[in-house]
Design a protein around this motif. Structure first.
Motif, PDB file in Angstrom:
ATOM      1  N   LEU A  46     -14.070  16.839  11.233  1.00 17.50           N
ATOM      2  CA  LEU A  46     -14.306  15.812  12.249  1.00 17.50           C
ATOM      3  C   LEU A  46     -13.668  14.490  11.863  1.00 17.50           C
ATOM      4  CD1 LEU A  46     -18.018  16.348  13.326  1.00 17.50           C
ATOM      5  CD2 LEU A  46     -16.064  16.196  14.839  1.00 17.50           C
ATOM      6  N   LEU A  47     -13.919  14.060  10.637  1.00 19.32           N
ATOM      7  CA  LEU A  47     -13.390  12.773  10.196  1.00 19.32           C
ATOM      8  C   LEU A  47     -11.866  12.780  10.157  1.00 19.32           C
ATOM      9  CD1 LEU A  47     -15.937  11.884   7.375  1.00 19.32           C
ATOM     10  CD2 LEU A  47     -15.735  10.859   9.637  1.00 19.32           C
ATOM     11  N   LYS A  48     -11.273  13.940   9.856  1.00 22.84           N
ATOM     12  CA  LYS A  48      -9.818  14.037   9.818  1.00 22.84           C
ATOM     13  C   LYS A  48      -9.204  13.995  11.217  1.00 22.84           C
ATOM     14  CE  LYS A  48      -9.596  17.770   7.228  1.00 22.84           C
ATOM     15  NZ  LYS A  48      -9.001  18.902   6.490  1.00 22.84           N
ATOM     16  N   ASP A  72     -11.100   7.297  -2.638  1.00 23.17           N
ATOM     17  CA  ASP A  72     -11.087   8.682  -3.137  1.00 23.17           C
ATOM     18  C   ASP A  72     -11.545   9.641  -2.043  1.00 23.17           C
ATOM     19  OD1 ASP A  72     -10.170   7.958  -5.634  1.00 23.17           O
ATOM     20  OD2 ASP A  72     -12.183   7.820  -6.523  1.00 23.17           O
ATOM     21  N   LEU A  73     -12.576   9.248  -1.295  1.00 18.15           N
ATOM     22  CA  LEU A  73     -13.082  10.083  -0.209  1.00 18.15           C
ATOM     23  C   LEU A  73     -12.037  10.234   0.888  1.00 18.15           C
ATOM     24  CD1 LEU A  73     -15.297  11.616   1.277  1.00 18.15           C
ATOM     25  CD2 LEU A  73     -16.195   9.422   2.085  1.00 18.15           C
ATOM     26  N   ILE A  74     -11.347   9.143   1.223  1.00 12.85           N
ATOM     27  CA  ILE A  74     -10.313   9.186   2.259  1.00 12.85           C
ATOM     28  C   ILE A  74      -9.195  10.144   1.864  1.00 12.85           C
ATOM     29  CG2 ILE A  74      -8.494   7.806   3.362  1.00 12.85           C
ATOM     30  CD1 ILE A  74     -10.488   5.445   3.346  1.00 12.85           C
ATOM     31  N   LYS A  75      -8.807  10.135   0.591  1.00 13.59           N
ATOM     32  CA  LYS A  75      -7.786  11.063   0.118  1.00 13.59           C
ATOM     33  C   LYS A  75      -8.263  12.505   0.188  1.00 13.59           C
ATOM     34  CE  LYS A  75      -7.001   8.676  -3.711  1.00 13.59           C
ATOM     35  NZ  LYS A  75      -6.434   8.277  -5.031  1.00 13.59           N
ATOM     36  N   GLU A  80      -2.943  10.520   4.060  1.00 16.37           N
ATOM     37  CA  GLU A  80      -1.855  10.196   3.130  1.00 16.37           C
ATOM     38  C   GLU A  80      -1.959   8.722   2.743  1.00 16.37           C
ATOM     39  OE1 GLU A  80       3.048  10.270   2.922  1.00 16.37           O
ATOM     40  OE2 GLU A  80       1.974  11.200   4.602  1.00 16.37           O
ATOM     41  N   LEU A  81      -2.581   8.477   1.611  1.00 15.33           N
ATOM     42  CA  LEU A  81      -2.843   7.115   1.148  1.00 15.33           C
ATOM     43  C   LEU A  81      -1.749   6.700   0.169  1.00 15.33           C
ATOM     44  CD1 LEU A  81      -4.994   4.880   1.450  1.00 15.33           C
ATOM     45  CD2 LEU A  81      -6.122   5.835  -0.558  1.00 15.33           C
ATOM     46  N   GLU A  82      -1.022   5.633   0.501  1.00 13.43           N
ATOM     47  CA  GLU A  82       0.073   5.166  -0.351  1.00 13.43           C
ATOM     48  C   GLU A  82      -0.297   3.847  -1.023  1.00 13.43           C
ATOM     49  OE1 GLU A  82       3.716   4.904   1.769  1.00 13.43           O
ATOM     50  OE2 GLU A  82       3.881   7.068   2.092  1.00 13.43           O
ATOM     51  N   ARG A  83       0.238   3.643  -2.246  1.00  9.35           N
ATOM     52  CA  ARG A  83       0.025   2.399  -2.966  1.00  9.35           C
ATOM     53  C   ARG A  83       1.385   1.811  -3.326  1.00  9.35           C
ATOM     54  NH1 ARG A  83      -3.056   1.947  -8.745  1.00  9.35           N
ATOM     55  NH2 ARG A  83      -1.100   2.889  -9.432  1.00  9.35           N
ATOM     56  N   ASP A  84       1.599   0.529  -2.978  1.00  6.17           N
ATOM     57  CA  ASP A  84       2.897  -0.074  -3.267  1.00  6.17           C
ATOM     58  C   ASP A  84       2.927  -0.671  -4.670  1.00  6.17           C
ATOM     59  OD1 ASP A  84       1.514  -2.496  -3.185  1.00  6.17           O
ATOM     60  OD2 ASP A  84       2.232  -3.048  -1.182  1.00  6.17           O
ATOM     61  N   ASN A 135       2.599  -3.582  -5.642  1.00  5.51           N
ATOM     62  CA  ASN A 135       1.597  -4.627  -5.857  1.00  5.51           C
ATOM     63  C   ASN A 135       0.168  -4.082  -5.849  1.00  5.51           C
ATOM     64  OD1 ASN A 135       3.535  -6.789  -5.939  1.00  5.51           O
ATOM     65  ND2 ASN A 135       3.714  -6.605  -3.712  1.00  5.51           N
ATOM     66  N   LYS A 136       0.058  -2.742  -5.914  1.00 12.33           N
ATOM     67  CA  LYS A 136      -1.239  -2.049  -5.927  1.00 12.33           C
ATOM     68  C   LYS A 136      -2.028  -2.330  -4.649  1.00 12.33           C
ATOM     69  CE  LYS A 136      -1.622  -1.911 -10.968  1.00 12.33           C
ATOM     70  NZ  LYS A 136      -2.461  -2.216 -12.156  1.00 12.33           N
ATOM     71  N   ARG A 137      -1.299  -2.363  -3.544  1.00 13.96           N
ATOM     72  CA  ARG A 137      -1.922  -2.495  -2.233  1.00 13.96           C
ATOM     73  C   ARG A 137      -1.811  -1.165  -1.496  1.00 13.96           C
ATOM     74  NH1 ARG A 137       0.438  -8.457  -0.436  1.00 13.96           N
ATOM     75  NH2 ARG A 137      -0.650  -9.637  -2.064  1.00 13.96           N
ATOM     76  N   TYR A 138      -2.797  -0.872  -0.664  1.00  8.92           N
ATOM     77  CA  TYR A 138      -2.918   0.465  -0.074  1.00  8.92           C
ATOM     78  C   TYR A 138      -2.664   0.466   1.434  1.00  8.92           C
ATOM     79  CZ  TYR A 138      -5.071   1.837  -4.501  1.00  8.92           C
ATOM     80  OH  TYR A 138      -5.315   2.096  -5.834  1.00  8.92           O
ATOM     81  N   LEU A 139      -2.160   1.632   1.899  1.00  7.97           N
ATOM     82  CA  LEU A 139      -1.869   1.819   3.314  1.00  7.97           C
ATOM     83  C   LEU A 139      -1.906   3.309   3.626  1.00  7.97           C
ATOM     84  CD1 LEU A 139      -0.839   0.303   5.948  1.00  7.97           C
ATOM     85  CD2 LEU A 139       1.456   0.984   5.231  1.00  7.97           C
ATOM     86  N   ILE A 140      -2.437   3.664   4.788  1.00  6.11           N
ATOM     87  CA  ILE A 140      -2.399   5.057   5.240  1.00  6.11           C
ATOM     88  C   ILE A 140      -1.135   5.248   6.058  1.00  6.11           C
ATOM     89  CG2 ILE A 140      -3.454   6.749   6.796  1.00  6.11           C
ATOM     90  CD1 ILE A 140      -6.171   5.711   5.990  1.00  6.11           C
TER      91      ILE A 140
END
Length: 293
Positions: free
Chosen positions: A99-101, A44-47, A52-56, A58-63
């Motif tokens: 900064l983090l972005k 949630d923090l990363i979003k 751009e956080l994607e979920r396939d 199979n409910k697996r995540y990737l930026i």
């Protein structure tokens, strides 16, 4: 310390998610050694940070992709804050999110940032950070020394990290000296339930771009003009020089301007790439190089 560990884990997770394939929640929780519930909070923090956080299926995540194309590079103020952010909470600072972005996409500082994103090095940093907080001794296991060309264990009292966690300043018990140890050369850290006993002898000296203190050699002011090839090689070998290099206007050359405490590393570099480096100053450094030719 809890906030420092949280920031470290979030940075590790961002780096992890940028590499294919997509990862499951269980796999991510194992990677950062935390609970699945914590992983969801970090996602949630990363979003919120704009990734751009994607979920396939199979409910697996990737930026996927980068951030905003118009985002400017790091300012000097932000670089300074980055160090403070990793050492303290920086929780309410307005620059924190930017900064983090930017760190992965918009600045060469990311070269140094990779030191703490590597999972193994991240664990070493965490162990040493805990020892610093608890004022305990540690053993740096199988440390690879570039000076002595030996690999051995070092009993030390850790004091503080240098910028971007590239090295740890620690008091070595056997030699009774304050030394800097490169984090990448530490195989592992054994945490000891033994309190530090030489705190009165602890001293943190500022280091130059090559990791030397003012007591490690002879001090020089230098200014070099580097070709593109020399620039790339030098920043990869010594990433601490990055803030001191500027590209010349409308040219493919770069200017390095800084002070050094030991001329050996840059002298070896210049002699090895003599056709790619012009020495502009100082006069004292020019005389030093002439003696070596």
């Amino acid at each position: 310390m809890l906030n420092q560990h949280k920031i470290l884990r979030v940075l590790q997770l961002i780096s992890f998610l940028q590499k294919e394939p997509a990862k499951s929640i269980r796999f991510m929780s194992s990677f950062i050694e935390s609970t699945e519930r914590t992983v969801y909070r970090y996602l949630d923090l990363i979003k919120e940070l704009g990734f751009e956080l994607e979920r396939d299926q199979n409910k697996r995540y990737l930026i996927k992709g980068g951030l905003y194309d118009g985002e400017e590079a790091f300012t000097n103020e932000e670089v300074t804050l980055l160090k403070e952010l990793l050492l303290s909470t920086a929780k309410d600072n307005k620059l924190k999110d930017s900064l983090l972005k930017k760190i992965y996409f918009k600045s060469e500082i990311a070269v140094q940032g990779n030191h703490i994103l590597n999972a193994h090095l991240g664990k070493i940093v965490q162990k040493i950070s805990l020892a610093i907080q608890q004022e305990n001794k540690v053993i740096l296991k199988s440390y690879h020394s570039a000076n002595s060309q030996k690999i051995d264990d070092r009993l030390v009292e850790p004091i503080a990290f240098t910028d971007n966690y590239t090295s740890i300043c620690a008091f070595e018990v056997v030699t009774q000296e304050n030394k800097y140890f490169n984090v990448e050369r530490i195989t592992d850290v054994e945490q000891l339930d033994v309190k530090q006993e030489f705190k009165d002898l602890h001293k943190v000296d500022s280091v130059d771009v090559f990791g030397f203190t003012e007591y490690n050699g002879e001090k020089f002011d230098i200014q070099l003009r580097l070709s593109l090839r020399a620039y790339v090689i030098l920043k990869e070998e010594y990433p601490r020089i990055i803030p001191f290099i500027k590209q010349e206007t409308n040219k493919s050359s770069y200017l390095l301007t800084c002070s050094i405490n030991n001329p050996k590393p840059i002298t070896r570099f210049i002699l090895g790439l003599s056709n790619e480096v012009d020495i502009l100053g100082s006069e004292e450094f020019l005389k030093h190089i002439e003696k070596r030719n």
